[in-house]
Write an enzyme that holds these catalytic residues in place. Structure first.
Site, PDB file in Angstrom:
ATOM      1  N   PHE A   1       0.851  -1.191   0.000  1.00 22.21           N
ATOM      2  CA  PHE A   1       0.000   0.000   0.000  1.00 22.21           C
ATOM      3  C   PHE A   1       0.881   1.232   0.000  1.00 22.21           C
ATOM      4  CE2 PHE A   1      -4.474   1.112   0.640  1.00 22.21           C
ATOM      5  CZ  PHE A   1      -5.086  -0.077   0.283  1.00 22.21           C
TER       6      PHE A   1
ATOM      7  N   GLN B   1      -7.585  15.000   3.016  1.00 19.19           N
ATOM      8  CA  GLN B   1      -6.943  14.158   1.999  1.00 19.19           C
ATOM      9  C   GLN B   1      -7.804  13.922   0.756  1.00 19.19           C
ATOM     10  OE1 GLN B   1      -6.271   9.629   2.627  1.00 19.19           O
ATOM     11  NE2 GLN B   1      -4.249  10.547   2.622  1.00 19.19           N
TER      12      GLN B   1
ATOM     13  N   HIS C   1      -7.988  11.370  -2.270  1.00 21.70           N
ATOM     14  CA  HIS C   1      -7.491  10.062  -2.721  1.00 21.70           C
ATOM     15  C   HIS C   1      -7.304  10.158  -4.235  1.00 21.70           C
ATOM     16  CE1 HIS C   1      -7.322   5.804  -3.591  1.00 21.70           C
ATOM     17  NE2 HIS C   1      -7.389   5.502  -2.313  1.00 21.70           N
TER      18      HIS C   1
ATOM     19  N   LEU D   1     -14.789   5.322  -4.683  1.00 18.92           N
ATOM     20  CA  LEU D   1     -13.383   4.985  -4.513  1.00 18.92           C
ATOM     21  C   LEU D   1     -12.967   3.743  -5.296  1.00 18.92           C
ATOM     22  CD1 LEU D   1     -11.051   6.129  -2.752  1.00 18.92           C
ATOM     23  CD2 LEU D   1     -11.347   4.082  -1.370  1.00 18.92           C
TER      24      LEU D   1
ATOM     25  N   GLU E   1      -6.608   1.851  -3.266  1.00 13.67           N
ATOM     26  CA  GLU E   1      -5.175   1.847  -3.534  1.00 13.67           C
ATOM     27  C   GLU E   1      -4.661   0.403  -3.652  1.00 13.67           C
ATOM     28  OE1 GLU E   1      -3.262   5.050  -1.238  1.00 13.67           O
ATOM     29  OE2 GLU E   1      -1.923   3.476  -0.546  1.00 13.67           O
TER      30      GLU E   1
ATOM     31  N   ARG F   1      -0.619   9.366  -0.791  1.00 12.17           N
ATOM     32  CA  ARG F   1      -1.747   9.870  -1.578  1.00 12.17           C
ATOM     33  C   ARG F   1      -1.625  11.336  -1.960  1.00 12.17           C
ATOM     34  NH1 ARG F   1      -6.327   6.629   1.882  1.00 12.17           N
ATOM     35  NH2 ARG F   1      -5.803   4.628   0.938  1.00 12.17           N
TER      36      ARG F   1
ATOM     37  N   HIS G   1     -11.536  12.486   0.389  1.00  7.80           N
ATOM     38  CA  HIS G   1     -11.602  11.156   0.985  1.00  7.80           C
ATOM     39  C   HIS G   1     -11.551  11.118   2.503  1.00  7.80           C
ATOM     40  CE1 HIS G   1     -11.205   6.852   1.081  1.00  7.80           C
ATOM     41  NE2 HIS G   1     -10.016   6.897   1.629  1.00  7.80           N
TER      42      HIS G   1
ATOM     43  N   ARG H   1      -2.665  11.092   5.768  1.00  5.00           N
ATOM     44  CA  ARG H   1      -2.773   9.725   6.289  1.00  5.00           C
ATOM     45  C   ARG H   1      -2.293   8.707   5.261  1.00  5.00           C
ATOM     46  NH1 ARG H   1      -6.488   5.548   5.690  1.00  5.00           N
ATOM     47  NH2 ARG H   1      -8.172   6.764   4.754  1.00  5.00           N
TER      48      ARG H   1
HETATM   49  C1  LIG Z   1     -14.920   4.248   0.227  1.00  2.59           C
HETATM   50  C2  LIG Z   1     -13.944   4.253   1.365  1.00  2.59           C
HETATM   51  C3  LIG Z   1     -12.970   3.278   1.442  1.00  2.59           C
HETATM   52  C4  LIG Z   1     -12.051   3.275   2.500  1.00  2.59           C
HETATM   53  N1  LIG Z   1     -11.102   2.296   2.557  1.00  2.59           N
HETATM   54  C5  LIG Z   1     -10.243   2.259   3.616  1.00  2.59           C
HETATM   55  C6  LIG Z   1      -9.294   1.207   3.760  1.00  2.59           C
HETATM   56  O1  LIG Z   1      -9.229   0.270   2.969  1.00  2.59           O
HETATM   57  N2  LIG Z   1      -8.453   1.239   4.812  1.00  2.59           N
HETATM   58  C7  LIG Z   1      -8.495   2.239   5.742  1.00  2.59           C
HETATM   59  O2  LIG Z   1      -7.706   2.206   6.686  1.00  2.59           O
HETATM   60  N3  LIG Z   1      -9.398   3.232   5.632  1.00  2.59           N
HETATM   61  C8  LIG Z   1     -10.269   3.262   4.605  1.00  2.59           C
HETATM   62  N4  LIG Z   1     -11.192   4.274   4.517  1.00  2.59           N
HETATM   63  C9  LIG Z   1     -11.334   5.216   5.629  1.00  2.59           C
HETATM   64  C10 LIG Z   1     -12.087   4.559   6.769  1.00  2.59           C
HETATM   65  O3  LIG Z   1     -12.976   3.609   6.274  1.00  2.59           O
HETATM   66  C11 LIG Z   1     -12.878   5.566   7.603  1.00  2.59           C
HETATM   67  O4  LIG Z   1     -12.024   6.607   7.994  1.00  2.59           O
HETATM   68  C12 LIG Z   1     -13.421   4.879   8.842  1.00  2.59           C
HETATM   69  O5  LIG Z   1     -14.161   3.732   8.497  1.00  2.59           O
HETATM   70  C13 LIG Z   1     -14.266   5.782   9.701  1.00  2.59           C
HETATM   71  O6  LIG Z   1     -14.766   5.007  10.771  1.00  2.59           O
HETATM   72  P1  LIG Z   1     -15.476   5.650  12.002  1.00  2.59           P
HETATM   73  O7  LIG Z   1     -15.793   4.542  12.965  1.00  2.59           O
HETATM   74  O8  LIG Z   1     -14.694   6.787  12.499  1.00  2.59           O
HETATM   75  O9  LIG Z   1     -16.829   6.262  11.402  1.00  2.59           O
HETATM   76  P2  LIG Z   1     -17.951   5.643  10.409  1.00  2.59           P
HETATM   77  O10 LIG Z   1     -17.713   4.236  10.057  1.00  2.59           O
HETATM   78  O11 LIG Z   1     -18.135   6.620   9.322  1.00  2.59           O
HETATM   79  O12 LIG Z   1     -19.236   5.659  11.334  1.00  2.59           O
HETATM   80  C14 LIG Z   1     -19.797   6.860  11.808  1.00  2.59           C
HETATM   81  C15 LIG Z   1     -20.944   6.515  12.720  1.00  2.59           C
HETATM   82  O13 LIG Z   1     -21.412   7.688  13.351  1.00  2.59           O
HETATM   83  C16 LIG Z   1     -22.808   7.730  13.326  1.00  2.59           C
HETATM   84  N5  LIG Z   1     -23.213   9.142  13.397  1.00  2.59           N
HETATM   85  C17 LIG Z   1     -22.751  10.176  12.664  1.00  2.59           C
HETATM   86  N6  LIG Z   1     -23.362  11.311  13.041  1.00  2.59           N
HETATM   87  C18 LIG Z   1     -24.218  10.984  14.033  1.00  2.59           C
HETATM   88  C19 LIG Z   1     -25.127  11.709  14.837  1.00  2.59           C
HETATM   89  N7  LIG Z   1     -25.318  13.021  14.683  1.00  2.59           N
HETATM   90  N8  LIG Z   1     -25.849  11.032  15.772  1.00  2.59           N
HETATM   91  C20 LIG Z   1     -25.717   9.697  15.918  1.00  2.59           C
HETATM   92  N9  LIG Z   1     -24.854   8.966  15.180  1.00  2.59           N
HETATM   93  C21 LIG Z   1     -24.122   9.607  14.265  1.00  2.59           C
HETATM   94  C22 LIG Z   1     -23.195   7.017  12.041  1.00  2.59           C
HETATM   95  O14 LIG Z   1     -24.500   6.509  12.133  1.00  2.59           O
HETATM   96  C23 LIG Z   1     -22.144   5.907  11.996  1.00  2.59           C
HETATM   97  O15 LIG Z   1     -22.591   4.806  12.736  1.00  2.59           O
HETATM   98  C24 LIG Z   1     -12.126   4.286   3.482  1.00  2.59           C
HETATM   99  C25 LIG Z   1     -13.108   5.260   3.408  1.00  2.59           C
HETATM  100  C26 LIG Z   1     -14.000   5.256   2.354  1.00  2.59           C
HETATM  101  C27 LIG Z   1     -15.022   6.363   2.290  1.00  2.59           C
END
Ligand SMILES: Cc1cc2nc3c(=O)[nH]c(=O)nc-3n(C[C@H](O)[C@H](O)[C@H](O)COP(=O)(O)OP(=O)(O)OC[C@H]3O[C@@H](n4cnc5c(N)ncnc54)[C@H](O)[C@@H]3O)c2cc1C
Length: 576
Positions: free
Chosen positions: A115, A235, A237, A247, A250, A281, A351, A391
């Protein structure tokens, strides 16, 4: 209605669920999520989770930590990066033991792929470090953690949208949430509250982020007076599907995919002679933009011009179908391109937020001037800071599980000694007035034009390349939009499933975070990581090796700073 828990976790993505899993071992824990948990954006993560298991070749957590610091252009807090890399190994085995179906090598151990920015021997060449489950790694993490939370009797409040925090000085006492089904406001009293609300890519026009990624957590804490850290570092991507931003992981380049310009040239040879297409990135996104600006982008054969091609066709059908099956499906569905035969048209897509709610390595909110009691953040909403100015791929999933777990453990310990949360006599008044006000302005302004202008301004003026005049104008325009927002009304005045009210509240969050991002960017007169200025093209360690801490109010943004932890590696120029 009033509820009382030891711990309330806001957000059911990877970070929130891991924290809930740990906290619930001893604390009475609730998870509040505006989405059904498995729809959280973590489920969209494709490429993998980085950990120095060394299953394919020699690797070490120290190299991983160094890559993280260098990838972040030295704005990373180095002790935190060391914790990230060291605990990543345990975290991946924990996930395996809890049932996560990782892809496997012939010998049965967890498969790993290359990666961007991940190297062996402190930058000598790419290393196989990303552990993956085909291109559905995040989906598998989410399923695994959700099942474990259900087993641990965590109470879930699905489709509860948190709208306010109950704070007294620097102590948290709970949150206020809007129940989508009924429109009712609920008070959740708690000794500890953790925000894990994910990213906010929706402030940009072209983004890989889901519709729900609107940054509600950071925005409502910012409105409560807590400064946000390093918001200018957003960032892009390099490889989003042309015109849509969906997306393309990568991992495609990790498996051997190559970026080409209109002359068919592998242009990354000129920008990153060692790491080539696997440079970090920020560098690859800039390289693509530079090629396009030099007239070497693709033109003419699609509705949108100025993009480049990502070629994976030489990998063969078997690899494509086995290692990147979902990507292959997206390309066939949205582009009518079969990646096993033809190259994919790609462009940079907004991203990931490096900045967010400032925390220490236990997830406690720590502004540098005060550490809050019972207030935590983890995941993309938080800024530990392990990603600094940029990142590395696979490091977000590590961040979720490592710091989600650490925060959950700290909460379990903290609630044992903490006093009961205080009563707030008028806890729901402010939210009730705000939501009621939207309904009264039934004939008020619409959100549509405000959203469009915000996304356009942020994309074109606070995007991959930036300069002073454009950013100053962006700040002015976002302020105008914040004023226009005050006139917005909800045409749907019903109580049940009033998604319109929620969309309006989400736009308020995005506007506040856009302003913080633009103001932080306009203030930082250097280029570092993802913050790249035409008018200040060089990194300036003498003046700018410090975190931005930005506070917002109605009038604008006030900026302060926090030191970077530089305890291990001395900052060097970034060559790949
Ligand atoms: C398409 C894509 C592919 C990716 N691929 C990778 C990868 O391969 N490897 C990697 O390391 N990273 C990757 N990333 C980045 C990574 O996936 C995210 O940064 C990470 O999953 C975020 O996780 P989180 O638990 O912080 O939030 P999220 O998984 O976004 O969850 C947010 C939560 O907060 C809740 N929420 C939000 N606002 C409120 C509110 N006001 N009240 C109540 N609940 C709320 C939502 O319901 C949800 O449950 C990717 C991102 C994307 C978009």
């Amino acid at each position: 209605m009033v509820h009382e828990f030891d711990a309330v976790i806001v957000g059911a993505g990877g970070a929130g669920l891991y924290a809930a899993l740990e906290a619930s071992k001893t604390a009475k824990t609730a998870v509040l999520s505006k989405l059904y948990p498995q729809r959280s954006h973590t489920g969209a993560a494709q490429g993998g989770i980085g950990a120095a298991l060394g299953n394919v070749e020699e690797d070490s957590p120290e190299w991983h930590a160094f890559d993280t610091v260098k990838g972040g252009d030295y704005l990373v807090d180095q002790t935190a990066a060391k914790v990230l890399a060291e605990e990543a190994v345990r975290a991946v085995y924990d996930l395996e033991n809890r049932g996560l179906p990782f892809s496997r090598l012939e010998n049965g151990t967890i498969a790993q792929r290359r990666f961007g920015g991940h190297t062996h021997h402190f930058g000598e060449g790419p290393v196989h470090r990303s552990c993956y489950a085909a291109d559905r790694t995040g989906h598998m993490i989410l399923q695994t953690l959700y099942q474990q939370c259900v087993k641990n009797d965590v109470t879930f409040y699905d489709e509860f949208h948190v709208v306010d925090i109950l704070l007294e000085g620097t102590r948290a006492h709970g949150v206020v949430a809007f129940e989508l089904k009924t429109g009712e406001l609920h008070v959740f009293k708690a000794k500890a509250v953790l925000f894990a609300t994910g990213g906010f890519g929706r402030m940009f026009k072209i983004t890989s982020n889901a519709l729900a990624n609107t940054g509600d957590g950071p925005a409502l804490l910012a409105r409560a007076g807590i400064p946000m850290e390093d918001m200018e570092f957003y960032q892009f991507h390099p490889t989003g599907i042309l015109g849509m931003g969906i997306l393309i992981t990568e991992g495609v380049r990790g498996e051997g995919g190559i970026l080409k310009n209109r002359e068919g040239e592998r242009f990354m040879e000129r920008y990153a002679p060692t790491m080539l297409d696997l440079a970090p990135r920020d560098m690859v996104s800039r390289a693509i933009m530079t090629e396009v600006m030099a007239g070497k982008g693709m033109r003419g054969d699609r509705k949108i011009d100025d993009y480049v091609m990502l070629d994976a066709s030489h990998l063969g059908r078997e690899t494509v179908e086995k290692k990147i099956p979902d990507i292959a499906d997206f390309c066939r569905t949205y582009l009518d391109v079969d990646p096993a035969v033809d190259a994919m048209p790609v462009q940079p897509t907004a991203h990931y937020a490096m900045g967010g709610i400032p925390t220490d390595t236990h997830g406690r909110v720590d502004t540098g001037r005060a550490v809050y009691d019972g207030l935590y953040a983890a995941g993309e909403a938080a800024c530990v800071s392990v990603h600094g100015a940029n990142r590395l791929g696979t490091n977000s999933l590590v961040d979720l599980v490592v710091f989600g777990r650490r925060a959950g453990r700290h909460i379990a310990e903290y609630v044992r000694g903490a006093s009961a949360p205080r009563e707030f006599a008028n806890a729901t008044d402010a939210s009730r007035a705000k939501i009621g006000g939207l309904r009264e302005k039934k004939n008020g302004a619409h959100v549509g034009p405000i959203v469009q202008r915000m996304q356009e301004v942020m994309m074109t003026q606070v995007g991959v390349y930036r300069d002073q005049a454009e950013m100053d104008d962006a700040i002015k325009q976002i302020q105008e939009l914040r004023d226009e927002f005050k006139e917005v009304g909800a045409q749907d005045t019903g109580d049940g499933f009033n998604a319109e009210v929620l969309n309006i509240l989400e736009l308020e969050s995005l506007l506040d975070l856009s302003l913080l991002t633009a103001a932080g960017a306009a203030n930082r007169t250097e280029s570092r990581g993802a913050h790249s200025r035409r008018d200040f093209p060089d990194r300036d360690d003498d003046n700018w090796l410090k975190h931005t801490m930005a506070t917002i109010d109605d009038d604008g943004v006030v900026i302060d700073y926090k030191d970077v932890d530089l305890g291990i590696w001395e900052p060097k120029p970034r060559v790949y």
